[in-house]
Design a protein around this motif. Structure first.
Motif, mmCIF file in Angstrom:
data_model
loop_
_atom_site.group_PDB
_atom_site.id
_atom_site.type_symbol
_atom_site.label_atom_id
_atom_site.label_comp_id
_atom_site.label_asym_id
_atom_site.label_seq_id
_atom_site.Cartn_x
_atom_site.Cartn_y
_atom_site.Cartn_z
ATOM 1 N N VAL A 150 0.813 -1.228 0.000
ATOM 2 C CA VAL A 150 0.000 0.000 0.000
ATOM 3 C C VAL A 150 0.841 1.271 0.000
ATOM 4 O O VAL A 150 0.285 2.364 0.054
ATOM 5 C CB VAL A 150 -0.980 0.024 1.202
ATOM 6 C CG1 VAL A 150 -1.912 -1.168 1.153
ATOM 7 C CG2 VAL A 150 -0.229 0.078 2.531
ATOM 8 N N ALA A 152 2.474 4.332 -1.411
ATOM 9 C CA ALA A 152 2.090 5.104 -2.591
ATOM 10 C C ALA A 152 3.312 5.707 -3.263
ATOM 11 O O ALA A 152 4.305 6.042 -2.601
ATOM 12 C CB ALA A 152 1.110 6.208 -2.202
ATOM 13 N N SER A 158 -1.445 4.463 0.269
ATOM 14 C CA SER A 158 -2.634 4.551 -0.563
ATOM 15 C C SER A 158 -3.889 4.309 0.270
ATOM 16 O O SER A 158 -4.036 3.258 0.910
ATOM 17 C CB SER A 158 -2.555 3.513 -1.685
ATOM 18 O OG SER A 158 -3.827 3.283 -2.253
ATOM 19 N N GLU A 174 -6.907 3.855 -0.937
ATOM 20 C CA GLU A 174 -7.660 2.786 -1.577
ATOM 21 C C GLU A 174 -7.112 1.421 -1.170
ATOM 22 O O GLU A 174 -7.870 0.494 -0.866
ATOM 23 C CB GLU A 174 -7.601 2.936 -3.094
ATOM 24 C CG GLU A 174 -8.406 1.889 -3.843
ATOM 25 C CD GLU A 174 -8.331 2.067 -5.348
ATOM 26 O OE1 GLU A 174 -9.002 1.293 -6.068
ATOM 27 O OE2 GLU A 174 -7.610 2.972 -5.812
ATOM 28 N N ARG A 187 -4.040 9.760 -0.504
ATOM 29 C CA ARG A 187 -2.911 9.187 0.252
ATOM 30 C C ARG A 187 -2.963 9.673 1.695
ATOM 31 O O ARG A 187 -3.469 10.768 1.970
ATOM 32 C CB ARG A 187 -1.575 9.634 -0.349
ATOM 33 C CG ARG A 187 -1.272 9.107 -1.722
ATOM 34 C CD ARG A 187 0.103 9.577 -2.173
ATOM 35 N NE ARG A 187 0.175 11.026 -2.282
ATOM 36 C CZ ARG A 187 1.249 11.761 -1.964
ATOM 37 N NH1 ARG A 187 2.335 11.189 -1.492
ATOM 38 N NH2 ARG A 187 1.227 13.076 -2.095
#
Length: 326
Positions: free
Chosen positions: A250, A252, A258, A260, A323
């Motif tokens: 995850v 980013a 991230s 998401e 983020r």
């Protein structure tokens, strides 16, 4: 030859299991206060270690919190030298001025001293005398604090602190066995008055709560609490491994995590990812609490335009452009 007393045999067997296969050629150091648990552990280590071609040393930490503490430490050191330990050290520490309450400050000072001694002597590990009863008390204290699985996992049988292995061979050994082992070996343990001081939460658990549970639920409750810690420790280790992989996934581009990617993770994994990331950012492990992690998690799962979540030390974490970032 007189038969070996069963408590002596039980403590020796626990030490043998802990030392068998221990990597490194250096000595093992026993942390010994002179109380029954650590004295029984030391006596067993003095017997077992040479039979495994391992030197045994001993460190006794003088916290300086009680009258006569220096004399007590010297008595332990003299006994250790006479019993064949090498090296033997008395390490005075300063507790005042450290963060946290008196128990936490003394523990921090003690562990720092033990790690430093292990490094001085190239030790393969430090042995600590926590018993099954100590583990049960730790679980009850964690439960009272509302701790999650990590807190309820209690004390690990082995962990590394600043690169030094800390071993707890006696976590499956009842406290009564250490007292009986000392009696069988003719050893006179020191009774730490802090262990009976109701000012300390652990002392109240030891003197009042755990005996009340045993009376109400039977003696098996102590072993059941310790077994709960073992089971949760295994689950926690598995979740931590999943979280380590998830943290890498995850991250980013350009820094941060991230949102998401975090939102897609199971809650138990996501909060561990956020906890690990907060520590990477410089949050003190001792100060990082459930409240801080929950605030980070809210930036992912309960986003409504709120401001930054603040980590210990005042470090702000914001949600920007999908983020989490500082």
């Amino acid at each position: 030859m007189a038969p070996l007393a069963p408590p002596v045999a039980a403590v020796r067997l626990a030490v043998r299991r802990a030392l068998t296969g221990l990597p490194g050629a250096g000595p093992v150091l026993v942390a010994c206060s002179g109380g029954a648990d650590s004295l029984a552990l030391a006596a067993a280590t003095a017997f077992v270690a040479p039979r495994l071609d391992r030197r045994a040393g001993l460190v006794t930490v003088d916290h300086g919190l009680q009258p006569g503490s220096a004399e007590r430490a010297d008595r332990v050191a003299r006994w250790a030298a006479e019993s064949g330990f090498e090296p033997v050290e008395v390490v005075p520490v300063t507790v005042a001025g450290r963060p946290g309450g008196p128990e936490a400050a003394a523990r921090e000072a003690r562990y720092a001293a033990l790690v430093a001694a292990a490094r001085r002597h190239g030790a393969a590990g430090v042995l600590l005398g926590h018993t099954r009863d100590d583990q049960a008390e730790t679980v009850l204290l964690a439960l009272a604090r509302g701790a999650g699985p990590r807190g309820l996992s209690g004390m690990p049988a082995r962990r590394e602190l600043d690169g030094v292995p800390l071993l707890r061979p006696l976590l499956d050994v009842p406290r009564d066995h250490t007292r009986e082992a000392c009696a069988a070996l003719g050893l006179t343990p020191w009774a730490d008055p802090h262990n009976a001081d109701p000012a300390y939460a652990r002392s109240r658990v030891r003197a009042d709560l755990l005996p009340a549970l045993v009376e109400a639920l039977g003696p098996g409750v102590v072993d059941n609490l310790a077994r709960t810690a073992r089971l949760l420790a295994a689950d926690t280790a598995a979740l931590d491994e999943l979280a380590a992989g998830a943290l890498a996934e995850v991250r980013a581009a350009g820094g941060g995590l991230s949102v998401e990617g975090l939102a897609a993770l199971p809650a138990a994994v996501r909060t561990r990812v956020l906890h690990s990331w907060a520590r990477e950012l410089g949050a003190s492990p001792a100060a990082l609490s459930h409240r801080h992690v929950a605030a980070l998690d809210a930036l992912v799962t309960d986003w409504h335009g709120q401001g930054a979540a603040h980590l210990p030390g005042g470090l702000p974490v914001r949600r920007q452009a999908g983020r989490l970032t500082t």
